[in-house]
Motif scaffolding. Structure first.
Motif, mmCIF file in Angstrom:
data_model
loop_
_atom_site.group_PDB
_atom_site.id
_atom_site.type_symbol
_atom_site.label_atom_id
_atom_site.label_comp_id
_atom_site.label_asym_id
_atom_site.label_seq_id
_atom_site.Cartn_x
_atom_site.Cartn_y
_atom_site.Cartn_z
ATOM 1 N N ILE A 78 0.762 -1.351 0.165
ATOM 2 C CA ILE A 78 0.030 0.057 0.163
ATOM 3 C C ILE A 78 0.856 1.308 -0.199
ATOM 4 O O ILE A 78 0.807 2.315 -0.644
ATOM 5 C CB ILE A 78 -1.022 -0.089 1.194
ATOM 6 N N LEU A 79 1.744 1.399 0.736
ATOM 7 C CA LEU A 79 2.863 2.372 0.780
ATOM 8 C C LEU A 79 3.312 2.677 -0.638
ATOM 9 O O LEU A 79 3.591 3.488 -1.177
ATOM 10 C CB LEU A 79 4.169 1.908 1.879
ATOM 11 N N TRP A 80 3.710 1.440 -1.126
ATOM 12 C CA TRP A 80 4.308 1.409 -2.520
ATOM 13 C C TRP A 80 3.159 2.166 -3.625
ATOM 14 O O TRP A 80 3.712 3.116 -4.483
ATOM 15 C CB TRP A 80 4.505 0.212 -3.040
ATOM 16 N N ILE A 81 1.914 1.813 -3.416
ATOM 17 C CA ILE A 81 0.915 2.354 -4.329
ATOM 18 C C ILE A 81 0.863 3.723 -4.139
ATOM 19 O O ILE A 81 0.753 4.504 -4.726
ATOM 20 C CB ILE A 81 -0.504 1.420 -4.097
ATOM 21 N N ILE A 82 0.988 4.068 -2.720
ATOM 22 C CA ILE A 82 0.745 5.576 -2.619
ATOM 23 C C ILE A 82 1.995 6.355 -3.080
ATOM 24 O O ILE A 82 1.800 7.390 -3.637
ATOM 25 C CB ILE A 82 0.745 5.692 -0.828
ATOM 26 N N GLY A 83 3.182 5.830 -2.690
ATOM 27 C CA GLY A 83 4.392 6.424 -3.293
ATOM 28 C C GLY A 83 4.284 6.572 -5.076
ATOM 29 O O GLY A 83 4.555 7.204 -5.652
ATOM 30 N N SER A 84 3.514 5.418 -5.822
ATOM 31 C CA SER A 84 3.391 5.438 -6.881
ATOM 32 C C SER A 84 2.651 6.438 -7.565
ATOM 33 O O SER A 84 2.845 7.222 -8.579
ATOM 34 C CB SER A 84 2.940 3.976 -7.578
ATOM 35 N N ILE A 85 1.470 6.772 -6.685
ATOM 36 C CA ILE A 85 0.497 7.796 -7.025
ATOM 37 C C ILE A 85 1.092 9.209 -6.946
ATOM 38 O O ILE A 85 1.000 10.103 -7.954
ATOM 39 C CB ILE A 85 -0.602 7.705 -6.166
ATOM 40 N N ILE A 86 2.171 9.168 -6.027
ATOM 41 C CA ILE A 86 2.740 10.557 -5.970
ATOM 42 C C ILE A 86 3.673 10.756 -7.036
ATOM 43 O O ILE A 86 3.813 11.889 -7.737
ATOM 44 C CB ILE A 86 3.407 10.585 -4.472
ATOM 45 N N GLY A 87 4.455 9.472 -7.358
ATOM 46 C CA GLY A 87 5.352 9.492 -8.544
ATOM 47 C C GLY A 87 4.599 9.911 -9.822
ATOM 48 O O GLY A 87 5.161 10.893 -10.440
ATOM 49 N N VAL A 88 3.457 9.334 -10.040
ATOM 50 C CA VAL A 88 2.845 9.634 -11.543
ATOM 51 C C VAL A 88 2.151 11.181 -11.363
ATOM 52 O O VAL A 88 2.309 11.836 -12.047
ATOM 53 C CB VAL A 88 1.629 8.671 -11.461
ATOM 54 N N GLY A 89 1.801 11.671 -10.029
ATOM 55 C CA GLY A 89 1.202 12.885 -9.914
ATOM 56 C C GLY A 89 2.590 13.946 -10.282
ATOM 57 O O GLY A 89 2.465 14.784 -11.062
ATOM 58 N N TYR A 90 3.730 13.658 -9.783
ATOM 59 C CA TYR A 90 5.003 14.388 -9.851
ATOM 60 C C TYR A 90 5.053 14.427 -11.356
ATOM 61 O O TYR A 90 5.649 15.677 -11.940
ATOM 62 C CB TYR A 90 5.987 13.661 -9.126
ATOM 63 N N GLN A 91 5.102 13.391 -12.125
ATOM 64 C CA GLN A 91 5.620 13.430 -13.450
ATOM 65 C C GLN A 91 4.543 14.222 -14.260
ATOM 66 O O GLN A 91 4.987 15.016 -15.086
ATOM 67 C CB GLN A 91 5.449 11.862 -13.993
ATOM 68 N N LEU A 92 3.126 14.005 -14.095
ATOM 69 C CA LEU A 92 2.168 14.866 -14.661
ATOM 70 C C LEU A 92 2.433 16.434 -14.285
ATOM 71 O O LEU A 92 2.355 17.121 -15.162
ATOM 72 C CB LEU A 92 0.727 14.487 -14.284
ATOM 73 N N LEU A 149 5.028 17.958 -13.885
ATOM 74 C CA LEU A 149 6.172 18.539 -14.738
ATOM 75 C C LEU A 149 5.689 18.500 -16.003
ATOM 76 O O LEU A 149 6.794 18.390 -16.932
ATOM 77 C CB LEU A 149 7.541 17.869 -14.146
ATOM 78 N N GLY A 150 4.586 18.092 -16.303
ATOM 79 C CA GLY A 150 4.427 17.836 -17.923
ATOM 80 C C GLY A 150 5.177 16.618 -18.573
ATOM 81 O O GLY A 150 5.347 16.679 -19.924
ATOM 82 N N PHE A 151 5.142 15.715 -17.897
ATOM 83 C CA PHE A 151 5.999 14.363 -18.409
ATOM 84 C C PHE A 151 5.030 13.100 -18.593
ATOM 85 O O PHE A 151 4.320 12.767 -17.452
ATOM 86 C CB PHE A 151 7.067 13.967 -17.616
ATOM 87 N N TYR A 152 4.670 13.073 -19.654
ATOM 88 C CA TYR A 152 3.298 12.422 -19.801
ATOM 89 C C TYR A 152 3.786 10.937 -20.429
ATOM 90 O O TYR A 152 2.917 9.986 -20.456
ATOM 91 C CB TYR A 152 2.113 12.903 -20.873
ATOM 92 N N ASN A 153 5.101 10.658 -20.608
ATOM 93 C CA ASN A 153 5.335 9.222 -21.335
ATOM 94 C C ASN A 153 5.715 8.498 -20.190
ATOM 95 O O ASN A 153 6.741 7.942 -19.969
ATOM 96 C CB ASN A 153 6.828 9.600 -22.145
ATOM 97 N N ILE A 154 4.496 8.146 -19.434
ATOM 98 C CA ILE A 154 4.756 7.205 -18.108
ATOM 99 C C ILE A 154 4.655 5.821 -18.539
ATOM 100 O O ILE A 154 3.874 5.390 -19.098
ATOM 101 C CB ILE A 154 3.822 7.775 -17.119
ATOM 102 N N ASP A 155 5.667 5.162 -18.010
ATOM 103 C CA ASP A 155 5.845 3.722 -18.093
ATOM 104 C C ASP A 155 5.411 3.211 -16.829
ATOM 105 O O ASP A 155 6.024 2.797 -15.890
ATOM 106 C CB ASP A 155 7.197 3.315 -18.519
ATOM 107 N N PHE A 156 4.234 2.830 -16.844
ATOM 108 C CA PHE A 156 3.167 2.189 -15.754
ATOM 109 C C PHE A 156 3.627 0.740 -15.301
ATOM 110 O O PHE A 156 3.927 0.399 -14.377
ATOM 111 C CB PHE A 156 1.671 2.151 -15.891
ATOM 112 N N SER A 157 4.142 0.134 -16.356
ATOM 113 C CA SER A 157 4.803 -1.266 -16.208
ATOM 114 C C SER A 157 6.059 -1.199 -15.188
ATOM 115 O O SER A 157 6.136 -2.217 -14.450
ATOM 116 C CB SER A 157 5.089 -1.818 -17.615
ATOM 117 N N LEU A 158 6.678 -0.256 -15.325
ATOM 118 C CA LEU A 158 8.068 -0.136 -14.335
ATOM 119 C C LEU A 158 7.280 0.113 -12.797
ATOM 120 O O LEU A 158 8.138 -0.492 -12.130
ATOM 121 C CB LEU A 158 8.727 1.013 -14.801
#
Lengths: 1207, 232
Positions: free
Chosen positions: A423-437, A439-448
């Motif tokens: 769950i911590l990882w999922i929270i961290g991942s949501i923050i990570g994806v949010g941070y990418q977005l 900063l305008g970075f849309y080429n997100i590799d969700f598989s990673l």
């Protein structure tokens, strides 16, 4: 009354065994650590970053300071538990009803307990110092390692750091104890404090944050770092930490805060019983329905099968998961975790204070690191909570009497821990994806995110299994937690007690690096082999843990150990057997890969080989050898197979005046596949497989000027799962030293550490030959068996890739489904070649010189890595223009940059070719004004090597790299200034100067002047930049460039003896005016440092002008090689500048406000300087652009906050 | 079947239209003029802003003068003077800082494109006579991206039929914000004595509705004394 209380509380603590156990632990820790530093244990030699220098004593003041302060972190964890024992003993003993009804004044009681608790903690911690002190007198330690005993070295850090930290940390624990009245909360807050503190410490790497961090660091560790980072070896041996500057402000700040917290604690401390919360009336009502009827269940039959166990597991897991995730501690943990992740995001992969684009692998890689670090603490704490939950709530007898198997409980514990961390990882991942977005970075590799999550959970399962076992072994939860931490600390030190083999490195999984170019490369097979090995091991421990569960009345350790011998269920026996088989099988596979398919040597074996080599073959160093003059290679890269096949024709010429009858050469990696032939008859005198050495006797001597042809072939097939990051499925890069035979004594086998040499009876070794050593000057520092060689190569690769080597592409063809490329260089070059192959995209441009010569510019990059190509291309063009105009026209017709995976983070210059890591510029984020364009700088630096190394190359003597690295730095900085202006350069040089002062303080042998630098990076890169650039400010760009042009004209492409720094400096000094000769000589041939700081700046508006008045303090010091400094008189022109904001092309740019009136004569001591500027100044300072070697880069400037009116 | 053919025709037509070259000679003359004038800058700009209430009464007026000088190929913006309804303003004033951050030299072609794209369309609509001069009137549609949002604009440009010199560009911009009711910009062009096409004045009219209050703002930029960069 008060003294009675004190006596009573002291008696209470001094009667406790734990007090003496803690004191003993701290004493032993100090004693053993100091012994380990002094090398008392075979194989163990611990160094702090402040030790290890040959002139550094084991009991140097800095070593003691660093050990004591680092162990302060232990204090954070220790104090909480210890202090809460005494503060909350009324509650833990259930005696508060009695105490609170006595006639005791509450403040006196609290004060007495605090006083006793804190002084006892101080006393216990003093045993650490005692251990450190007494270790010095251990008869088995070599006395030469120690300087005379000085108690102040121990007492100074003890009182200034440890005691103050105890007071600060205790204040918070006291407050939490008083508010919560629970030991658990105090312990948890200790862990959280530790977490938050380490988080802040981990992310204060930016230079700009160092001062802030030093001021606000709660435990003063970064303050200590900043205060001592520029201490020289001499200072580090004897200097005591002064109570001044950042340290004084920091301590006063935190002691003040602590005082307030203590006062608040006294205010909140009350003689009150903890309220028992009653539920709501509604809840307390017994439902009418429950009262009214009794349900008749009839005969209950229980059907035990697998599904029953699954249901049990599911229910038990739900209960545990709910309890854990709904607990306050979990929520606090979660909040801290979120803050931690948020604060760390912008600090990923920061170089020169510049971050990278938020590509997914950077985010996930760092996120994994954070979650894993949290997981260790999390598992340690919550495993104890899960195992001891029913016992601490006195429900164990109910639970134990239920038909619930221990295995179900254990699986539930591990699942709860693993899933809550997921769950911590999922929270961290949501923050990570949010941070990418964001900063305008849309080429997100969700598989990673998914893959890294999986990679994270594997060690989590292992650690959880171990933690459950330890909680079941130990008599209480705290002991279980301590064993857990102790175990993982212990396994880190296994290599030091001789258990170096990977099979012993418990739970140590090999690194996995993702690269945009090469994906996960070939890391995963090895990784998963180790996963199977350690997972099976941890599952065996897990099964043992199940057997050791406390159940029923007889929960003693002996009773539980007896369960290891009896009562194994079939399922347990089978599981253990299967795990054992998997463990042995995977272990055997690892052994086969490590020891059979590849060569494995312990550190000791490697050292002994080196020692024997030197003893046996040192005489070969003097043997005259022919030199390579022509190289024609055939390099076949097989990216899918990760193999390389090489063959080559070399021509060797006798350039000596005597006939040569012996030929020696060292091959590289492969001894089995290496084949060679000679154009002359020969006899093999020696073939030593340990060192891949061949010694041949030529049938007829090679006469002076005669040549012979040496043909060789070799084949490197990767062995087993071992990872060779040079040869990749996409992004191969290796240089010729990995496979080319070397026709000279292989000095790299020799041990360089004089300390180890002494141990093996070898004479001390100089790092480099003296500058006037003519024999050494017969070689340049790149190669010892060649001068300038003719080069050609055929490079083959798979059909979907492009292969590149130095030289020009003269032909390419496809054969047998593979592409072949033929490269030929049109003039002799150094014997140092690169080979690259990948699926590249090419960015092309052209540069035209003043003479009309066209140079093709190409950047071979990974598709998608276009971010900074424009900046790199601009650097190439501007660099080619500047260097060609000022030094010599670019000698090639082409310049290439080739990206390679981020397994290494450097760029390296080969003739007309620069392999360049994807990790140092291709994904740098340069979209802010404060960012340093390091892709531009690195490109300009590597391009400059086309002149400074590939045209002018230094002799293999002291000072060699001055003519390559320092000049490449200077050249790149000059180009950078054209693009970014002098103020931005000041920011860049601040980093360089800071790296120099920090670098010199961790010098392992002796600091050399720049003219005699011995491959010391902090000198040739960092000091070189500041010195060359500073000199340019004093004597002018034209003067420096004239000197450099003369050097190229006179020494370019020279034959031996090669240029040394004396010859270079002769050319340079010729351009320096007499009045500044002293300065130039000090810069290059001495170690001179300045301490220039501005103490006050005032600005007055006078009509349309601004008068800037500064109070400046200046000192100049001469340092010896270990940092003993003596003050020398200062009476020099030093730059004093004010800065203003100017809008250049609409961009707010900081510029110098007094460009034409910048030099002021300053003397040692205090100086007053004033000058007028016509635009509003925002900042002013002395030597603010770092022309001189200032010891402290942080005090040269002051921001101007107020413009005063002159009355 | 009819439907399929229609879809294919529509797809084909869009393929043909995409990337189509503009052949209108008058327009190409304007583009040529613009391209030869990309390194030209005003040495002084006045930024005026007038705020009125719905009855047309001036509530606030502000005027800021900025100079632009060349230094080594760069344009340095400097604050000269400024005032608003409350009195004199200095360099630290937020609006001044914003105007100082404008790069007055731009190499972009702006609306003067030679190729139509999916973001830009142009159509010669009619001829008009203004103050005795014959102008060709073009209708244009534009799509621009700002902070990830697509903004649609529609407007007209008038080009002197005899000389090919653009006279005026009026654009209605979709404000994409509920509060902004109207956003219209007008740009006036002229030729300098050296023959460079420059924009001498821009006027933007904004109508904003704040709760129950309606504000009418006009922002005018007057540019003068144009020069070409000496060092490029």
């Amino acid at each position: 009354m008060f003294f009675n209380l004190l006596a009573y509380e002291y008696k209470y603590l001094l009667r406790r065994v734990s007090t003496y156990v803690y004191a003993l632990i701290f004493f032993s820790l100090g004693f053993l650590l100091m012994n380990a530093f002094a090398g008392a244990f075979t194989g163990i030699r611990i160094h702090t970053m402040n030790s290890g220098a040959e002139q550094s004593f084991t009991n140097s003041s800095i070593n003691i300071m660093m050990i004591s302060s680092a162990l302060n972190l232990l204090l954070i964890l220790f104090i909480g538990g210890y202090l809460s024992d005494i503060l909350l003993k009324d509650f833990s003993h259930n005696s508060y009803q009695l105490v609170y009804t006595k006639q005791i004044q509450k403040n006196k009681l609290l004060f007495a307990r605090l006083f006793v608790g804190i002084t006892t903690v101080i006393g216990i911690f003093f045993f650490l110092q005692l251990g450190l002190m007494l270790a010095q007198f251990s008869p088995w330690l070599e006395s030469k390692q120690f300087q005379p005993f000085n108690a102040l070295y121990y007492l100074n850090p003890f009182f200034k750091i440890s005691v103050t930290n105890i007071l600060i940390a205790s204040s918070f624990y006291t407050l939490i104890a008083i508010i919560s009245k629970k030991k658990l909360y105090v312990n948890m807050s200790a862990v959280l404090m530790y977490l938050v503190y380490t988080a802040i410490m981990a992310f204060n790497s930016k230079l700009e944050l160092k001062e802030i961090s030093a001021l606000f660091d709660m435990f003063g560790l970064s303050t200590l770092g900043l205060m001592t980072e520029n201490w020289t070896i001499a200072q580090r041996n004897t200097e005591l930490l002064p109570f001044s500057s950042y340290f004084m402000y920091n301590r006063l700040l935190w002691l003040g805060i602590a005082l307030l917290v203590y006062l608040l604690s006294f205010k909140l401390y009350k003689f009150e019983f903890p309220l028992i919360k009653s539920g709501s009336k509604e809840k307390n009502k017994v439902k009418e329905a429950d009262k009214a009827s009794y349900v008749h269940y009839g005969v209950i039959s229980i059907n035990w099968n697998f599904m029953t166990y699954l249901k049990q597991l599911s229910h038990y897991f739900k209960i545990e998961f709910k309890i854990l995730t709904r607990s306050v501690i979990f929520k606090i943990f979660g909040v801290v975790f979120i803050l931690f992740v948020l604060s760390s995001l912008s600090n990923y992969s920061v170089i020169y204070d510049t971050a990278v684009h938020p590509v997914t692998y950077i985010i996930t890689e760092n996120l994994k690191g954070i979650v894993l670090a949290f997981s260790v603490l999390y598992i340690a704490i919550f495993s104890s909570e899960l195992v001891w939950r029913s016992r601490s709530s006195n429900c164990d007898f109910f639970e134990d009497s239920s038909p619930l198997r221990n295995s179900i409980k254990a699986i539930s514990h591990v699942s709860t821990l693993t899933i809550s961390i997921a769950i911590l990882w999922i929270i961290g991942s949501i923050i990570g994806v949010g941070y990418q977005l964001y900063l305008g970075f849309y080429n997100i590799d969700f598989s990673l995110y998914l893959i890294y999550g999986g990679l994270l959970l594997i060690p989590v399962v292992m650690y959880s299994a171990v933690a459950i076992l330890f909680q079941n072994i130990m008599p209480n939860r705290m002991a279980g937690i301590l064993l857990f931490f102790g175990f993982f600390t212990f396994v880190d030190y296994l290599p030091y007690i001789g258990l170096e083999h990977p099979l012993w490195q418990m739970f140590d999984l090999p690194g996995v690096i993702f690269s945009d170019m090469n994906g996960f490369g070939s890391f995963l097979p090895k990784y998963f082999t180790y996963v199977i090995y350690w997972l099976s091991f941890s599952l065996m421990l897990f099964i043992l843990g199940i057997r050791l569960y406390r159940t029923g009345a007889n929960q003693g350790f002996k009773a539980r150990v007896r369960k290891l011998y009896h009562g194994w269920t079939l399922a347990e026996q089978i599981s253990l057997g299967v795990m054992l088989i998997i463990f042995i099988a995977s272990g055997s596979y690892i052994f086969h890969n490590t020891n059979v398919l590849n060569t494995y040597k312990t550190q000791k074996q490697s050292r002994e080989l080196s020692v024997n080599f030197e003893k046996e073959y040192k005489h070969l160093e003097k043997l005259n050898q022919p030199r390579v003059t022509d190289v024609d290679l055939n390099v076949q890269i097989y990216p899918n197979e990760l193999d390389v096949q090489v063959s080559g024709d070399l021509i060797l010429q006798n350039k000596q005046n005597v006939a040569l009858d012996t030929l020696i050469f060292f091959t590289n990696k492969s001894k089995d596949n290496f084949k060679f032939s000679l154009s002359k008859e020969y006899e093999i005198l020696t073939q030593d497989e340990d060192y891949n050495l061949f010694m041949l006797k030529l049938a007829s001597p090679l006469l002076p000027g005669d040549t012979l042809t040496f043909k060789f072939s070799d084949y490197y097939a990767h062995q087993g799962y071992e990872v060779d990051t040079n040869i990749c499925e996409n992004g191969t890069f290796f240089n010729s030293s990995t496979f080319m035979p070397e026709f000279s004594y292989a000095e790299h086998y020799e041990i360089s550490s004089n300390e180890i040499r002494k141990k093996y009876g070898l004479e001390p070794k100089e790092r480099m030959a003296e500058r006037d050593d003519l024999k050494a000057r017969g070689n340049h520092y790149i190669s010892k068996d060649s001068d300038w060689v003719n080069f050609s190569a055929t490079v083959g690769t798979s059909s979907d890739q492009i292969a590149v080597a130095p030289g020009y592409l003269v032909d390419s063809w496809e054969k047998d489904g593979r592409k072949q490329f033929r490269y030929v260089m049109d003039h002799p070059i150094l014997k140092f070649f690169s080979f690259s192959s990948a699926r590249y995209e090419i960015e092309k441009d052209t540069w035209v010189s003043n003479s009309g010569k066209e140079v093709a510019l190409e950047i071979y990059h990974h598709p998608g890595h276009e971010y900074n190509l424009a900046s790199m291309m601009k650097a190439l063009k501007m660099g080619l223009t500047y260097y060609s105009e000022n030094f010599m026209e670019y000698p090639h017709k082409q310049m290439r940059i080739l990206e390679f995976p981020r397994y290494s983070t450097f760029a390296q210059s080969f003739p007309n070719t620069v392999p360049y890591s994807e990790g140092i510029g291709f994904i740098a984020r340069l979209d802010g004004q404060e960012k340093q364009d390091y892709p531009f700088f690195v490109t300009a630096h590597e391009l400059a090597h086309q002149w400074w190394a590939h045209v002018v190359i230094g002799a293999d003597v002291k000072g060699a790299v001055l003519m390559s690295e320092a000049l490449a730095q200077y050249s790149a900085l000059s180009v950078m200034e054209e693009e970014y202006g002098e103020v931005k350069m000041g920011d860049f040089l601040k980093h360089e100067l800071h790296s120099y002062v920090v670098g010199r303080s961790s010098e392992s042998s002796k600091e050399m002047p720049l003219s005699q630098v011995e491959n010391q990076q902090y000198i040739h890169y960092n000091k070189g930049s500041v010195v060359m650039y500073g000199l340019k400010a004093y004597i002018g760009e034209d003067a420096i460039n004239t000197a450099l042009k003369n050097v190229v004209d006179k020494y370019g492409y020279q034959e031996p003896p090669y240029i040394n720094s004396e010859e270079f400096l002769t050319e340079l000094y010729r351009e320096v005016p007499d009045s500044l000769q002293f300065l130039a000589k000090e810069m290059f041939e001495d170690i001179i440092l300045y301490s220039n700081n501005v103490s006050k700046v005032e600005v007055f508006k006078e009509d349309e002008l601004f008068k800037v008045e500064l109070e400046i303090e200046c000192y100049k010091m001469r340092s010896d090689s270990i940092g003993n400094e003596t003050q020398v008189p200062l009476d020099e022109w030093i730059e004093v500048l004010a800065f203003t904001d100017k809008f250049v092309n609409g961009e707010k740019t900081k510029v110098v406000a007094n460009p034409d009136n910048r030099w002021f004569k300053l003397q040692s001591g205090k100086n007053k300087v004033s000058f007028y500027v016509d635009s509003k100044p925002i900042e002013a300072g002395v030597d603010p652009l770092y022309r001189l070697l200032d010891k402290n880069v942080f005090d040269n400037r002051k921001t101007i906050k107020e413009i005063k009116e002159r009355l | 079947m009819k439907k399929v053919i229609t879809i294919i025709l529509v797809l084909l037509s869009s393929v043909v239209l995409y990337g189509q070259e503009i052949t209108d000679e008058l327009w190409l003359r304007a583009v040529e003029l613009k391209m030869s004038s990309t390194q030209v800058y005003p040495t002084q700009s006045e930024y005026r802003s007038i705020t009125k209430d719905k009855k047309g009464k001036v509530e606030e007026e502000e005027s800021i003068f900025i100079s632009h000088t060349e230094e080594d190929g760069d344009i340095i913006n400097k604050f000269i003077s400024g005032s608003n309804s409350r009195g004199e303003i200095d360099e630290d004033y937020e609006t001044v800082q914003r105007y100082l951050s404008i790069n007055v030299i731009s190499e972009e072609k702006g609306i003067f494109q030679t190729t139509l794209s999916d973001k830009f369309s142009l159509k010669r609509e009619s001829d008009e006579k203004i103050e005795g001069i014959e102008y060709a009137k073009y209708k244009m549609k534009m799509k621009t991206d700002k902070d990830g949002k697509k903004i649609d604009s529609e407007g007209y440009v008038w080009i002197d039929k005899a000389r090919g010199v653009p006279f005026k560009l009026v654009l209605d911009i979709d404000p994409d914000q509920k509060m902004v009711k109207k956003l219209q910009s007008s740009t006036y062009y002229s030729l300098t004595d050296e023959g460079y096409l420059v924009s001498t004045k821009s006027e933007t009219e904004i109508e904003v509705s704040v709760v129950i209050k309606r504000i009418f703002m006009t922002q005018i930029v007057n540019r003068s004394n144009f020069k070409k960069l000496e060092k490029i």
